[in-house]
Design a protein around this motif. Structure first.
Motif, PDB file in Angstrom:
ATOM      1  N   ARG A  24       9.672  -1.033  -9.353  1.00  0.00           N
ATOM      2  CA  ARG A  24       8.911  -0.184 -10.283  1.00  0.00           C
ATOM      3  C   ARG A  24       7.684  -0.915 -10.808  1.00  0.00           C
ATOM      4  NH1 ARG A  24      13.998   1.075 -12.427  1.00  0.00           N
ATOM      5  NH2 ARG A  24      13.605  -0.272 -14.233  1.00  0.00           N
ATOM      6  N   GLU A  25       7.886  -2.149 -11.281  1.00  0.00           N
ATOM      7  CA  GLU A  25       6.774  -2.884 -11.888  1.00  0.00           C
ATOM      8  C   GLU A  25       5.693  -3.207 -10.873  1.00  0.00           C
ATOM      9  OE1 GLU A  25       6.107  -3.657 -15.082  1.00  0.00           O
ATOM     10  OE2 GLU A  25       7.828  -2.414 -15.598  1.00  0.00           O
ATOM     11  N   PHE A  26       6.092  -3.638  -9.685  1.00  0.00           N
ATOM     12  CA  PHE A  26       5.083  -4.045  -8.710  1.00  0.00           C
ATOM     13  C   PHE A  26       4.455  -2.860  -7.991  1.00  0.00           C
ATOM     14  CE2 PHE A  26       6.953  -8.132  -9.577  1.00  0.00           C
ATOM     15  CZ  PHE A  26       5.844  -8.961  -9.559  1.00  0.00           C
ATOM     16  N   THR A  27       5.126  -1.740  -7.948  1.00  0.00           N
ATOM     17  CA  THR A  27       4.467  -0.523  -7.471  1.00  0.00           C
ATOM     18  C   THR A  27       3.335  -0.162  -8.426  1.00  0.00           C
ATOM     19  OG1 THR A  27       6.480   0.295  -6.400  1.00  0.00           O
ATOM     20  CG2 THR A  27       4.793   1.926  -6.971  1.00  0.00           C
ATOM     21  N   ALA A  31      -2.145  -1.931  -7.062  1.00  0.00           N
ATOM     22  CA  ALA A  31      -3.602  -1.779  -6.958  1.00  0.00           C
ATOM     23  C   ALA A  31      -4.330  -2.942  -7.606  1.00  0.00           C
ATOM     24  CB  ALA A  31      -4.032  -0.459  -7.603  1.00  0.00           C
ATOM     25  N   ALA A  32      -3.789  -3.454  -8.720  1.00  0.00           N
ATOM     26  CA  ALA A  32      -4.410  -4.596  -9.387  1.00  0.00           C
ATOM     27  C   ALA A  32      -4.340  -5.841  -8.516  1.00  0.00           C
ATOM     28  CB  ALA A  32      -3.732  -4.856 -10.734  1.00  0.00           C
ATOM     29  N   PHE A  33      -3.211  -6.031  -7.810  1.00  0.00           N
ATOM     30  CA  PHE A  33      -3.082  -7.178  -6.919  1.00  0.00           C
ATOM     31  C   PHE A  33      -4.107  -7.125  -5.792  1.00  0.00           C
ATOM     32  CE2 PHE A  33       1.016  -7.939  -8.888  1.00  0.00           C
ATOM     33  CZ  PHE A  33       1.186  -9.306  -8.748  1.00  0.00           C
ATOM     34  N   ALA A  34      -4.492  -5.925  -5.392  1.00  0.00           N
ATOM     35  CA  ALA A  34      -5.428  -5.765  -4.280  1.00  0.00           C
ATOM     36  C   ALA A  34      -6.887  -5.781  -4.724  1.00  0.00           C
ATOM     37  CB  ALA A  34      -5.131  -4.462  -3.546  1.00  0.00           C
ATOM     38  N   PRO A  91       7.216  -1.363  -1.121  1.00  0.00           N
ATOM     39  CA  PRO A  91       6.349  -0.785  -0.102  1.00  0.00           C
ATOM     40  C   PRO A  91       4.882  -0.715  -0.515  1.00  0.00           C
ATOM     41  CG  PRO A  91       8.382   0.472  -0.249  1.00  0.00           C
ATOM     42  CD  PRO A  91       8.393  -0.496  -1.392  1.00  0.00           C
ATOM     43  N   ALA A  92       4.615  -0.431  -1.786  1.00  0.00           N
ATOM     44  CA  ALA A  92       3.223  -0.309  -2.230  1.00  0.00           C
ATOM     45  C   ALA A  92       2.469  -1.628  -2.090  1.00  0.00           C
ATOM     46  CB  ALA A  92       3.173   0.178  -3.674  1.00  0.00           C
ATOM     47  N   MET A  93       3.146  -2.750  -2.333  1.00  0.00           N
ATOM     48  CA  MET A  93       2.504  -4.058  -2.172  1.00  0.00           C
ATOM     49  C   MET A  93       2.212  -4.325  -0.695  1.00  0.00           C
ATOM     50  SD  MET A  93       2.171  -5.511  -5.225  1.00  0.00           S
ATOM     51  CE  MET A  93       2.350  -7.291  -5.235  1.00  0.00           C
ATOM     52  N   LEU A  94       3.186  -4.031   0.160  1.00  0.00           N
ATOM     53  CA  LEU A  94       2.979  -4.221   1.593  1.00  0.00           C
ATOM     54  C   LEU A  94       1.847  -3.344   2.107  1.00  0.00           C
ATOM     55  CD1 LEU A  94       6.702  -4.297   2.759  1.00  0.00           C
ATOM     56  CD2 LEU A  94       5.122  -6.240   2.748  1.00  0.00           C
ATOM     57  N   MET A 109       0.015  -9.904  12.631  1.00  0.00           N
ATOM     58  CA  MET A 109       0.877  -9.813  11.459  1.00  0.00           C
ATOM     59  C   MET A 109       1.785  -8.600  11.552  1.00  0.00           C
ATOM     60  SD  MET A 109      -1.403 -10.810   8.116  1.00  0.00           S
ATOM     61  CE  MET A 109       0.050 -10.493   7.077  1.00  0.00           C
ATOM     62  N   THR A 110       3.002  -8.772  11.039  1.00  0.00           N
ATOM     63  CA  THR A 110       3.953  -7.673  10.891  1.00  0.00           C
ATOM     64  C   THR A 110       4.328  -7.556   9.425  1.00  0.00           C
ATOM     65  OG1 THR A 110       4.869  -8.061  13.094  1.00  0.00           O
ATOM     66  CG2 THR A 110       6.227  -6.799  11.552  1.00  0.00           C
ATOM     67  N   PHE A 111       4.356  -6.328   8.910  1.00  0.00           N
ATOM     68  CA  PHE A 111       4.727  -6.081   7.513  1.00  0.00           C
ATOM     69  C   PHE A 111       6.090  -5.400   7.503  1.00  0.00           C
ATOM     70  CE2 PHE A 111       0.235  -6.644   7.516  1.00  0.00           C
ATOM     71  CZ  PHE A 111      -0.071  -7.232   6.295  1.00  0.00           C
ATOM     72  N   THR A 112       7.033  -5.969   6.753  1.00  0.00           N
ATOM     73  CA  THR A 112       8.408  -5.491   6.767  1.00  0.00           C
ATOM     74  C   THR A 112       8.947  -5.329   5.355  1.00  0.00           C
ATOM     75  OG1 THR A 112       8.826  -6.653   8.855  1.00  0.00           O
ATOM     76  CG2 THR A 112      10.751  -5.970   7.569  1.00  0.00           C
ATOM     77  N   LYS A 113       9.526  -4.164   5.073  1.00  0.00           N
ATOM     78  CA  LYS A 113      10.223  -3.966   3.806  1.00  0.00           C
ATOM     79  C   LYS A 113      11.603  -4.607   3.919  1.00  0.00           C
ATOM     80  CE  LYS A 113      11.975  -0.467   0.589  1.00  0.00           C
ATOM     81  NZ  LYS A 113      13.361  -1.014   0.581  1.00  0.00           N
ATOM     82  N   GLY A 114      11.943  -5.463   2.960  1.00  0.00           N
ATOM     83  CA  GLY A 114      13.244  -6.115   3.026  1.00  0.00           C
ATOM     84  C   GLY A 114      13.561  -6.896   1.778  1.00  0.00           C
ATOM     85  N   ASP A 115      14.823  -7.227   1.645  1.00  0.00           N
ATOM     86  CA  ASP A 115      15.363  -7.936   0.495  1.00  0.00           C
ATOM     87  C   ASP A 115      15.361  -9.426   0.785  1.00  0.00           C
ATOM     88  OD1 ASP A 115      16.874  -8.989  -1.566  1.00  0.00           O
ATOM     89  OD2 ASP A 115      18.510  -7.550  -1.379  1.00  0.00           O
ATOM     90  N   ALA A 116      14.728 -10.210  -0.082  1.00  0.00           N
ATOM     91  CA  ALA A 116      14.641 -11.657   0.120  1.00  0.00           C
ATOM     92  C   ALA A 116      15.994 -12.335   0.054  1.00  0.00           C
ATOM     93  CB  ALA A 116      13.702 -12.270  -0.923  1.00  0.00           C
ATOM     94  N   THR A 117      16.981 -11.697  -0.579  1.00  0.00           N
ATOM     95  CA  THR A 117      18.311 -12.302  -0.678  1.00  0.00           C
ATOM     96  C   THR A 117      19.190 -11.957   0.519  1.00  0.00           C
ATOM     97  OG1 THR A 117      19.300 -10.459  -1.930  1.00  0.00           O
ATOM     98  CG2 THR A 117      18.187 -12.167  -3.200  1.00  0.00           C
TER      99      THR A 117
END
Length: 272
Positions: A24-27, A31-34, A91-94, A109-117
């Motif tokens: 939620r927060e990073f979605t 836009a600010a990150f970009a 997904p929005a960050m990717l 480059m490949t962009f993948t949605k996934g859990d770091a844990t």
């Protein structure tokens, strides 16, 4: 190693709830990150990190960036290696990262949605694994580090770049950080991160430690911190400067403007 959970209304968050909070927060912040007018704090030390990684970069490398966000690190090293995979939970960050990569003509480059844990890769898949600004954010940093080492080939480099808590720091910076960004987890010390890597089977070989003094107002504006919350944070830092209780944020005034201090650490380890 014990993990300090985040709490909401005095209730311990589950890992799933914290993951949802991060998304939620990073979605909301994607836009600010970009936006180069807003994300200078995230790009300012990027060159220093790439220089730190320099001995590990090779044209045959298959690289994984864990919790990559908009893949700033991936995009910075893509031209130096065979292939980079950028994995993130949001997904929005990717999407912002892929848009930037496509615009600059990066094709390896490949962009993948996934859990770091729970990385969706087989053991020993990558020759270089990196994460930046993630361990202080996640609910279970030990699991992230274990997964990074698991998917690294023996002898591969693991690079962790994060905000850290200095040893012996007075005050609790996590309280301020969570007010500003509810998805913030817990700052670890460099020694704690080193211990995580060792427990996962990787040996730290090199480190780079430094402080960055940052202006308060742009930091609060970046996450859209509500005015009333920003006022509380500002007062706490001003009170500390006047001799009040330490916040752990180490406030200073620069040219009359209120600033605070972040400690950074880069760690390079070798997977066993």
């Amino acid at each position: 190693m014990a993990v300090t959970p985040c709490e909401t209304d005095g209730r311990r968050e589950s890992r799933e709830e914290h993951g949802e909070r991060i998304v939620r927060e990073f979605t909301r912040q994607a836009a600010a990150f970009a936006d180069p007018r807003l994300n200078s704090a995230f790009t300012a030390q990027l060159g220093r990190l790439v220089r730190f990684m320099e001995p590990e970069l090779d044209t045959e490398d298959v690289v994984l960036e864990v919790a990559a966000g908009t893949a700033l690190v991936s995009r910075a090293v893509a031209g130096r290696v065979r292939h980079v995979t950028a994995l993130d939970l949001t997904p929005a960050m990717l999407a912002e990262g892929k848009r930037a990569a496509d615009a600059s003509g990066v094709t390896n480059m490949t962009f993948t949605k996934g859990d770091a844990t729970a990385l969706p890769y087989l053991d020993r898949s990558f020759t270089l694994v990196v994460t930046r600004f993630s361990l202080h954010q996640v609910d279970d940093p030990d699991a992230v580090v274990r997964e990074m080492v698991r998917v690294a080939r023996p002898g591969a480099a693991i690079v962790v770049a994060d905000l850290v808590r200095p040893e012996g720091l007075a005050g609790d910076p996590d309280l301020v950080e969570r007010r500003r960004d509810p998805s913030h987890g817990t700052l670890r010390t460099e020694a704690e991160i080193t211990a995580m890597l060792a427990a996962a089977g990787a040996e730290v070989r090199r480190t780079d430690r430094f402080d960055v003094v940052r202006p308060l107002d742009p930091w609060l504006a970046f996450t859209g911190t509500p005015d009333e919350t920003a006022a509380v944070i500002r007062k706490e830092l001003e009170d500390e400067l006047a001799g009040g209780a330490p916040t752990g944020m180490r406030p200073v005034r620069v040219d009359g403007a209120l600033h605070f201090t972040h400690s950074h650490a880069f760690l390079q380890a070798i997977a066993g």
